[in-house]
Design a protein around this motif. Structure first.
Motif, PDB file in Angstrom:
ATOM      1  N   HIS A   1       7.675   1.044  -7.781  1.00 39.52           N
ATOM      2  CA  HIS A   1       7.314  -0.096  -8.627  1.00 39.52           C
ATOM      3  C   HIS A   1       8.183  -1.304  -8.324  1.00 39.52           C
ATOM      4  O   HIS A   1       7.686  -2.427  -8.191  1.00 39.52           O
ATOM      5  N   GLN A   2       9.495  -1.107  -8.232  1.00 41.61           N
ATOM      6  CA  GLN A   2      10.392  -2.226  -8.021  1.00 41.61           C
ATOM      7  C   GLN A   2      10.184  -2.874  -6.647  1.00 41.61           C
ATOM      8  O   GLN A   2      10.230  -4.100  -6.520  1.00 41.61           O
ATOM      9  N   ALA A   3       9.957  -2.051  -5.628  1.00 44.01           N
ATOM     10  CA  ALA A   3       9.670  -2.610  -4.304  1.00 44.01           C
ATOM     11  C   ALA A   3       8.319  -3.345  -4.320  1.00 44.01           C
ATOM     12  O   ALA A   3       8.176  -4.425  -3.730  1.00 44.01           O
TER      13      ALA A   3
ATOM     14  N   LEU B   1      -2.788   1.705  -6.981  1.00 47.55           N
ATOM     15  CA  LEU B   1      -3.854   1.678  -5.978  1.00 47.55           C
ATOM     16  C   LEU B   1      -4.990   0.759  -6.418  1.00 47.55           C
ATOM     17  O   LEU B   1      -5.552   0.014  -5.603  1.00 47.55           O
ATOM     18  N   VAL B   2      -5.339   0.804  -7.698  1.00 47.30           N
ATOM     19  CA  VAL B   2      -6.363  -0.108  -8.219  1.00 47.30           C
ATOM     20  C   VAL B   2      -5.884  -1.554  -8.090  1.00 47.30           C
ATOM     21  O   VAL B   2      -6.627  -2.445  -7.662  1.00 47.30           O
ATOM     22  N   ALA B   3      -4.614  -1.792  -8.447  1.00 49.16           N
ATOM     23  CA  ALA B   3      -4.061  -3.140  -8.355  1.00 49.16           C
ATOM     24  C   ALA B   3      -4.043  -3.632  -6.912  1.00 49.16           C
ATOM     25  O   ALA B   3      -4.341  -4.804  -6.638  1.00 49.16           O
ATOM     26  N   PHE B   4      -3.688  -2.747  -5.973  1.00 48.21           N
ATOM     27  CA  PHE B   4      -3.667  -3.135  -4.565  1.00 48.21           C
ATOM     28  C   PHE B   4      -5.061  -3.538  -4.092  1.00 48.21           C
ATOM     29  O   PHE B   4      -5.229  -4.544  -3.394  1.00 48.21           O
ATOM     30  N   ALA B   5      -6.063  -2.758  -4.469  1.00 51.86           N
ATOM     31  CA  ALA B   5      -7.433  -3.054  -4.042  1.00 51.86           C
ATOM     32  C   ALA B   5      -7.888  -4.415  -4.569  1.00 51.86           C
ATOM     33  O   ALA B   5      -8.477  -5.221  -3.836  1.00 51.86           O
ATOM     34  N   LEU B   6      -7.601  -4.703  -5.838  1.00 52.05           N
ATOM     35  CA  LEU B   6      -8.004  -5.983  -6.419  1.00 52.05           C
ATOM     36  C   LEU B   6      -7.197  -7.137  -5.821  1.00 52.05           C
ATOM     37  O   LEU B   6      -7.736  -8.217  -5.567  1.00 52.05           O
ATOM     38  N   ASN B   7      -5.899  -6.913  -5.595  1.00 50.34           N
ATOM     39  CA  ASN B   7      -5.063  -7.941  -4.988  1.00 50.34           C
ATOM     40  C   ASN B   7      -5.578  -8.294  -3.592  1.00 50.34           C
ATOM     41  O   ASN B   7      -5.658  -9.471  -3.227  1.00 50.34           O
ATOM     42  N   HIS B   8      -5.953  -7.275  -2.819  1.00 49.72           N
ATOM     43  CA  HIS B   8      -6.453  -7.507  -1.466  1.00 49.72           C
ATOM     44  C   HIS B   8      -7.795  -8.227  -1.496  1.00 49.72           C
ATOM     45  O   HIS B   8      -8.064  -9.106  -0.662  1.00 49.72           O
ATOM     46  N   TRP B   9      -8.648  -7.883  -2.431  1.00 46.85           N
ATOM     47  CA  TRP B   9      -9.953  -8.529  -2.549  1.00 46.85           C
ATOM     48  C   TRP B   9      -9.798 -10.020  -2.885  1.00 46.85           C
ATOM     49  O   TRP B   9     -10.495 -10.876  -2.336  1.00 46.85           O
ATOM     50  N   LEU B  10      -8.862 -10.331  -3.765  1.00 43.31           N
ATOM     51  CA  LEU B  10      -8.671 -11.713  -4.197  1.00 43.31           C
ATOM     52  C   LEU B  10      -7.874 -12.536  -3.187  1.00 43.31           C
ATOM     53  O   LEU B  10      -8.058 -13.754  -3.094  1.00 43.31           O
TER      54      LEU B  10
ATOM     55  N   LEU C   1       0.833  -1.205   0.000  1.00 48.69           N
ATOM     56  CA  LEU C   1       0.000   0.000   0.000  1.00 48.69           C
ATOM     57  C   LEU C   1       0.867   1.254   0.000  1.00 48.69           C
ATOM     58  O   LEU C   1       0.594   2.217  -0.732  1.00 48.69           O
ATOM     59  N   LEU C   2       1.923   1.251   0.805  1.00 51.91           N
ATOM     60  CA  LEU C   2       2.832   2.397   0.832  1.00 51.91           C
ATOM     61  C   LEU C   2       3.452   2.623  -0.552  1.00 51.91           C
ATOM     62  O   LEU C   2       3.505   3.753  -1.040  1.00 51.91           O
ATOM     63  N   PHE C   3       3.890   1.539  -1.211  1.00 53.04           N
ATOM     64  CA  PHE C   3       4.515   1.676  -2.518  1.00 53.04           C
ATOM     65  C   PHE C   3       3.516   2.189  -3.553  1.00 53.04           C
ATOM     66  O   PHE C   3       3.862   2.989  -4.431  1.00 53.04           O
ATOM     67  N   ALA C   4       2.263   1.753  -3.452  1.00 53.49           N
ATOM     68  CA  ALA C   4       1.233   2.229  -4.375  1.00 53.49           C
ATOM     69  C   ALA C   4       1.009   3.733  -4.217  1.00 53.49           C
ATOM     70  O   ALA C   4       0.848   4.466  -5.204  1.00 53.49           O
ATOM     71  N   LEU C   5       1.011   4.208  -2.974  1.00 60.71           N
ATOM     72  CA  LEU C   5       0.817   5.639  -2.722  1.00 60.71           C
ATOM     73  C   LEU C   5       1.998   6.476  -3.228  1.00 60.71           C
ATOM     74  O   LEU C   5       1.824   7.620  -3.641  1.00 60.71           O
TER      75      LEU C   5
END
Length: 427
Positions: A342-344, A408-417, A311-315
């Motif tokens: 991105h790399q982290a 952020l979109v990717a994080f939300a979907l990753n967390h949902w799945l 989440l921190l990296f997404a922000l």
């Protein structure tokens, strides 16, 4: 009390030699990928291609790379990391040198396709080698270290490729990249072995490598893609790769053109900016991989540590939306921080595969997920080229706007799945 790695002697740390080999391979890999972008201003005059055509050539690479990821993911799980990695690097080294033989737009299409077909083994093999040689508590750091080879390659390429091209001709940049891959092969074959078979690994280090609790699903036979993909946790990795990999490919492909078109800087003037960007990425990305391991060592669960970091990296990518409105060096900072994030993010995302799935499934799932990232990367250069041809520099504003929100979109979907990164039972 938290466990600590064995510190009996340097001989108990051979796993970091393996990590260095993975780092070296990834460095060469990313130098190969950047050469064409760095030579674009020179080849613009020779070939007269449009931004759309340049995007299509890079898209052809991504398409073949995606096919290669699937093939090598299966090949590595079936025939082993050692042979799979060697086959991949041998193929891409020959393909890199093959670029020196072409002088047309069609020739570059063919050369990039050949390069993509060879490169697909790099990350499935590296991720699997990490799973084989490191316990879970060290994998994010190990993945960050080998993944930082991408940044070192991106630093080295703008520093050396233009010099080689100017003094020896652009063909030689591809030749030297291919030769570097052959040198790696000479090191890889005698140095790599599986930990339990290696004579260089002490009993203490082997105990540390195997210190994870046994996974009941890790002792079965070969797994099919269907066995893996029926689990939503697999899709948490695949979807996140699809949404975020194109951003990194955009950096590699278009940044030299971005500085030339929007700021009037050719490669002789912008190479210091590019080197600075990737220097920032290298330092900060390793810190990002270290951070989640540090949180785990302090008693955080793997899930809490990974998700906090991701989440921190997404922000950290969000401010890239403003890169068109700032000066050159402020743009360098924004791009460097976004690239490091991105790399982290990527290092931790790769690690979630081995957090959730047994070693026998790691390369296959990494290959499928990386293929999804390559599919996104295949579409993105074409879209970017068309936006630039139609809207000029405004096209870059649109692309950076997408990049700022993608994670952020990717994080939300990753967390949902995958609400928790815990072992999936494949028995």
């Amino acid at each position: 009390m938290a466990e600590t790695p064995p510190t009996i002697s340097p001989a108990t740390r051979y796993r970091w030699v393996i990590c260095a080999l993975l780092f070296f391979a990834t460095t060469i890999n990313y130098i190969d990928r950047q050469i064409l972008s760095l030579l674009k201003p020179m080849l613009d005059q020779q070939l007269g291609w449009t931004s759309t055509q340049f995007g299509e050539i890079n898209s052809a690479f991504q398409a073949s790379y995606g096919i290669s990821l699937l093939a090598f993911g299966w090949f590595i799980d079936r025939f082993g990391t050692k042979l799979g990695y060697a086959a991949s690097i041998g193929a891409w080294s020959l393909a890199a040198m093959g670029h020196a033989l072409v002088n047309s737009i069609g020739g570059f299409f063919g050369a990039r396709i050949a390069l993509g077909l060879g490169e697909g083994g790099n990350f499935p093999a590296a991720v699997k080698a990490t799973a084989q040689w490191f316990p879970r508590k060290e994998r994010a750091l190990a993945a960050s270290l080998f993944n930082s080879g991408a940044n070192v390659g991106a630093i080295a390429a703008p520093a050396i490729v233009p010099v080689i091209a100017e003094r020896l001709g652009w063909h030689w940049a591809f030749v030297f990249a291919g030769l570097a891959g052959m040198v790696w092969l000479v090191l890889w074959w005698p140095l790599f072995e599986y930990p339990e078979k290696s004579r260089r690994v002490s009993a203490a280090e082997l105990a540390w490598i195997e210190s994870d609790a046994p996974d009941p699903s890790d002792g079965g036979g070969k797994l099919s893609w269907r066995d893996v993909l029926r689990h939503r946790e697999a899709w948490s990795f695949i979807v996140a790769k699809f949404l975020t990999d194109p951003v990194w490919w955009f950096f590699l492909i278009w940044l030299p053109d971005f500085f030339k078109k929007t700021r009037g800087l050719d490669i002789k003037s912008s190479w210091t900016l590019l080197v600075s960007i990737y220097s920032i990425i290298t330092v900060l990305s390793i810190a990002g991989g270290w951070m989640t391991g540090w949180l785990t060592a302090r008693g955080w669960s793997v899930t809490r540590a990974r998700k906090t970091g991701m989440l921190l990296f997404a922000l950290m990518v969000v401010p890239i939306a403003f890169v068109m409105r700032v000066g050159d060096w402020t743009a360098v900072v924004l791009l460097g921080v976004a690239g490091a994030a991105h790399q982290a993010w990527s290092a931790n995302l790769y690690t979630t595969v081995s957090d959730m799935f047994p070693k026998r499934a790691v390369a296959s799932l990494t290959g499928v997920g990386s293929t999804a990232g390559s599919l996104g990367g295949m579409m993105f250069p074409i879209i970017t080229g068309k936006l630039l041809d139609r809207f000029g520099n405004t096209g870059y504003s649109i692309v950076f706007g997408f990049a700022s929100a993608a994670y952020l979109v990717a994080f939300a979907l990753n967390h949902w799945l995958a609400p928790k990164f815990k072992p999936v039972d494949l028995t």
